[in-house]
Design an enzyme around this catalytic site. Sequence first.
Site, PDB file in Angstrom:
ATOM      1  N   PRO A 263       0.819  -1.205   0.000  1.00  0.00           N
ATOM      2  CG  PRO A 263      -0.419  -1.353   1.971  1.00  0.00           C
ATOM      3  CD  PRO A 263       0.641  -2.028   1.192  1.00  0.00           C
ATOM      4  N   GLY A 264       0.344   2.302  -0.595  1.00  0.00           N
ATOM      5  CA  GLY A 264       1.023   3.603  -0.553  1.00  0.00           C
ATOM      6  C   GLY A 264       2.161   3.750  -1.526  1.00  0.00           C
ATOM      7  CB  THR A 265       4.013   1.462  -3.718  1.00  0.00           C
ATOM      8  OG1 THR A 265       2.898   0.605  -3.958  1.00  0.00           O
ATOM      9  CG2 THR A 265       4.855   0.888  -2.611  1.00  0.00           C
ATOM     10  N   GLY A 266       1.915   4.216  -4.619  1.00  0.00           N
ATOM     11  CA  GLY A 266       1.564   5.108  -5.725  1.00  0.00           C
ATOM     12  C   GLY A 266       0.925   4.410  -6.911  1.00  0.00           C
ATOM     13  CE  LYS A 267      -1.050  -1.031  -5.093  1.00  0.00           C
ATOM     14  NZ  LYS A 267      -0.272  -0.596  -3.914  1.00  0.00           N
ATOM     15  CG  HIS A 475      22.087  -7.134  15.547  1.00  0.00           C
ATOM     16  ND1 HIS A 475      21.634  -8.257  16.193  1.00  0.00           N
ATOM     17  CD2 HIS A 475      21.435  -7.115  14.360  1.00  0.00           C
ATOM     18  CE1 HIS A 475      20.759  -8.883  15.445  1.00  0.00           C
ATOM     19  NE2 HIS A 475      20.609  -8.198  14.308  1.00  0.00           N
ATOM     20  CD  GLU A 476      21.060  -3.623  12.306  1.00  0.00           C
ATOM     21  OE1 GLU A 476      21.201  -4.182  11.199  1.00  0.00           O
ATOM     22  OE2 GLU A 476      20.094  -3.861  13.066  1.00  0.00           O
ATOM     23  CG  HIS A 479      22.828  -8.235   9.944  1.00  0.00           C
ATOM     24  ND1 HIS A 479      22.527  -9.565   9.845  1.00  0.00           N
ATOM     25  CD2 HIS A 479      21.970  -7.725  10.886  1.00  0.00           C
ATOM     26  CE1 HIS A 479      21.535  -9.849  10.700  1.00  0.00           C
ATOM     27  NE2 HIS A 479      21.194  -8.748  11.341  1.00  0.00           N
ATOM     28  CG  ASP A 553      18.174 -10.659  12.015  1.00  0.00           C
ATOM     29  OD1 ASP A 553      17.617  -9.963  11.143  1.00  0.00           O
ATOM     30  OD2 ASP A 553      19.075 -10.246  12.778  1.00  0.00           O
TER      31      ASP A 553
HETATM   32  P1  ADP Z   1      -1.504   3.000  -3.563  1.00  0.00           P
HETATM   33  O1  ADP Z   1      -2.593   3.152  -4.608  1.00  0.00           O
HETATM   34  O2  ADP Z   1      -0.354   2.206  -4.077  1.00  0.00           O
HETATM   35  O3  ADP Z   1      -1.963   2.553  -2.226  1.00  0.00           O
HETATM   36  P2  ADP Z   1      -1.446   5.874  -3.704  1.00  0.00           P
HETATM   37  O4  ADP Z   1      -1.344   6.095  -5.166  1.00  0.00           O
HETATM   38  O5  ADP Z   1      -2.789   6.050  -3.074  1.00  0.00           O
HETATM   39  O6  ADP Z   1      -0.872   4.439  -3.328  1.00  0.00           O
HETATM   40  O7  ADP Z   1      -0.372   6.794  -2.978  1.00  0.00           O
HETATM   41  C1  ADP Z   1      -0.693   7.578  -1.849  1.00  0.00           C
HETATM   42  C2  ADP Z   1       0.029   8.906  -1.940  1.00  0.00           C
HETATM   43  O8  ADP Z   1       1.439   8.700  -1.773  1.00  0.00           O
HETATM   44  C3  ADP Z   1      -0.098   9.557  -3.312  1.00  0.00           C
HETATM   45  O9  ADP Z   1      -1.209  10.368  -3.414  1.00  0.00           O
HETATM   46  C4  ADP Z   1       1.157  10.376  -3.401  1.00  0.00           C
HETATM   47  O10 ADP Z   1       0.985  11.617  -2.780  1.00  0.00           O
HETATM   48  C5  ADP Z   1       2.162   9.563  -2.622  1.00  0.00           C
HETATM   49  N1  ADP Z   1       3.007   8.752  -3.526  1.00  0.00           N
HETATM   50  C6  ADP Z   1       3.045   7.397  -3.608  1.00  0.00           C
HETATM   51  N2  ADP Z   1       3.962   6.997  -4.520  1.00  0.00           N
HETATM   52  C7  ADP Z   1       4.494   8.108  -5.054  1.00  0.00           C
HETATM   53  C8  ADP Z   1       5.481   8.363  -6.065  1.00  0.00           C
HETATM   54  N3  ADP Z   1       6.115   7.366  -6.705  1.00  0.00           N
HETATM   55  N4  ADP Z   1       5.775   9.657  -6.347  1.00  0.00           N
HETATM   56  C9  ADP Z   1       5.157  10.672  -5.700  1.00  0.00           C
HETATM   57  N5  ADP Z   1       4.222  10.497  -4.736  1.00  0.00           N
HETATM   58  C10 ADP Z   1       3.883   9.251  -4.408  1.00  0.00           C
END
Ligand code: ADP
Length: 643
Positions: A263-267, A475-476, A479, A553
Site C-alpha cells: 500500500p502507498g506505493t503510488g499505484k 548487530h548491524e 550483518h 532475522d
Molecule cells: P496506492 O494506490 O499504491 O496505495 P497511492 O497512489 O494512493 O498508493 O499513494 C498515496 C500517496 O502517496 C499519493 O497520493 C502520493 O501523494 C504519494 N506517492 C506514492 N507513490 C508516489 C510516487 N512514486 N511519487 C510521488 N508520490 C507518491
Amino acid sequence: MQGEVDDIADSGSHRDRIVAALSPSARLLFDAIDGNVAAATRSRGERTLLVTVRVFSPEWLDTARQAVKASIRAAWPDQYLPITVLTATSESRLEHGYPFELQRLPEMLAEASPCLCLFPPDHEPPEMLRAISDAVVEIADPARENIERLLGLGDALPHLPDGTMGSAYRPLELDFAVGRGRSPAERLSLLQEISGLRLADDARSGAGPAGTTGAARPRIEDLHGYGEAGRWALQLVADLSAYREGTIGWEDVDAGALFVGPPGTGKTLLAQAIANSAGVHFIATSYAQWQSNRSGHLGDVTKAIRAVFEAAAKNLPAIVFIDEIDTVQGRGGSDRSADAWFTAIVTCLLECLDGIGRREGVVVIAACNDDANLDAALVRSGRLDRRFWIDLPDEASLAGIFRHHLGDGIDASAIDRVATLFAGTLSGADVVRIARDARRRARLAGRSIQTEDLIAVAVPGDERAPAVRRRIAIHEAGHAVARMNFGQVPTSLSLVETEHSGGAVVFDVDEGSFEGLPGDVVREAVCMLAGRAAEEVILGSPSAGAGGSASSDLAQVTRIVANAETSLGFGGTLVHGAQIDGAAVHRRLARLYAETIVLVRRHRAAIEALADLALDRRVLGRAALAEFARGHGFIDPDHGGPA
Ligand code: ADP
C-alpha cells in the site's frame, strides 16, 4: 480639470472599499482584468453593459465572478449596482447566477443592469455574444510571480517551483494561506501543505475537477520510482495519442494491466498520472465502492460495476482504475455462499472487460497488494494481462519522491541522506507524511521549510541508552561485514530507530548472484545470523534482537533453511513440498550458526570498527560502506568487486 480630480478622489475611496472586500484569490484575478473591464464600464454610454469572460479553470469560475463584478462596480459611480450573471457550465456546478442561454440575453439586457456572461475554459463563447459584448476578457492562468506577489514573497524569500501557475491551487487554498498575521514564508508553506493534502486526497479518491485533466495533477514525467510500470505507462500514453490520431487501431493499445505492490506505493497515483499525461478521462472505483451502492445486494453491486463502465463509455477514451481488486475472491473457493456471490461479481466484471464495442477506448488498470488469489480469468490474455510489481522505492526513486513533495528549499544532500537511510522501507505515502510533518515544524517556527526540518522529522534524536545503541551497532555491523565477506557492499547501514526496527542494513538484491546453489543458501543464512553472532562474540551474549516478528532475522533464516530442506532439494528428500522436519532444520541451522561464529571471530576487528563508525554517523550510505569495504580488504580497491 478640478472636477476630474474630485471624481477620481471620490471613486478612489469607493473603489478602495470594493477592493478591500475581495478575497485574496479574487484580488489576484481582479488585478489581471480590471484594466479591460473598467475601461468597458466607463465607456458604456447609453448602452447596457455586457461583459463576456472566459476563465482558465472551472474551479475558478466563482472567483472570477466576484472579481469581474467588483471591477464593474468599482468603475461605476453608484454605490449599489445589481449585476446579472449568466454562467455557461460544462460539468461544473452552477452556484451563482443563471444558466447561460443566448436567447435570454435580450430580456436580461432590457433590464438595463450590467450583464456578465461567464464561460469555463472548455466552453467557447458564441460568436454572436462576442460581437455584442462591450468587453470580451480571457482570464489567463495567473503566473507564478503574481501568486508570489499575493503571498508577499520578496526576492530574498523562497519561491514557488518554476512553472507553478494559479491553477495549481484552488481559490480557497490561497485565501486560507494569505490569512492575517502570517509571514510570507508561513503563507507559502501553508499553501503547499493544504494543496498537497488535496492532491493526496484526490489521488486516493480519484476525484478531480469534472471534465478536466488537471494541470495541477502530476503527470508520469513528474513521477519517480515506477521502473518497468513507468516505462509501460509512457508507452501507453503514446499509444493512446496515436489511437486518437487514428494512426493505430484499438487492438494495438494495451487495454488492461495489473499493478501489484504494498500500500502507498503510488499505484493509484500512476494510473491517475497516465490519464493526466494522456489527457483522457479517469474513473477510479473499487469493490468497496460497488458494495456501498445502496443496499449492497448482489444486484446493486453488479449494477454499480456496469454503471462504471457505462460512464467510461460516455467519455472515451477513458481509464478505469479498479483498486483493491484482490477483495474480489477468485471462483471455486471452499465457502459455498461466498463462492456464489463472487462468481456473480467476477462474471459481471468479465462481461464488462470483454463487452464488445463498449471496451473500445477503455483501458482498465487494476491494483492490489497481493495477486495470488485473483480469479485466473481476470488476468487472462486480453484482460488484465500485463502485471507490474510496484515495490517500495529504491534510493534514487525515494530521493525523487522527496523532492517532488518537498519542492525547492531543501538541501539536495539532506534529501539524499534521508533517501539512503530509508530506501526500501518507506512508501510514497510515508514520504507525504514526513513532508507534511516537516512543513508543519517549519510553520510552527514561523519560517519556510529548511533542511533541519526534514532531518528532525525523518531522523529524530536517539534517546536509547549508550549500551543499547552499541549493541545495535554491533548487530548491524555484523550483518554488514558478513555481506562484505561475500563481496556484497550494502547500500546503507542505519542506527535510526523506526517503527519496525532499532537499526537496519539494506542491500541491493542482485538476482544474478542467487544461482539456486547450496552456497547461496549458506550465504543468505550466514548473513542473517551474523547480527546475533556478532553480539555473542563481541558482547558475550546475544540479545532478543534477532528474534520476534515474522520479519525478524531468525524468522527469515528459518524460512530459508526450511525451504532448502523441503522445496529446493537440499535436504534429505527430493520431494517438493514435503513436511518440514523440525529436527533437520534445527541441525542445519545449528551448523550454519557455528560457521557464522567462526566468520565473525575472524572479522571481529572490522565489525567493531564499522560499529564505531556507525555510532559516530548514525547512517552510512553506499559510498561510506564501499570505502570501508575497500579499506578493510573486502573488495578489490581497483575494481570494486570481491578482493
Ligand atoms: P496506492 O494506490 O499504491 O496505495 P497511492 O497512489 O494512493 O498508493 O499513494 C498515496 C500517496 O502517496 C499519493 O497520493 C502520493 O501523494 C504519494 N506517492 C506514492 N507513490 C508516489 C510516487 N512514486 N511519487 C510521488 N508520490 C507518491
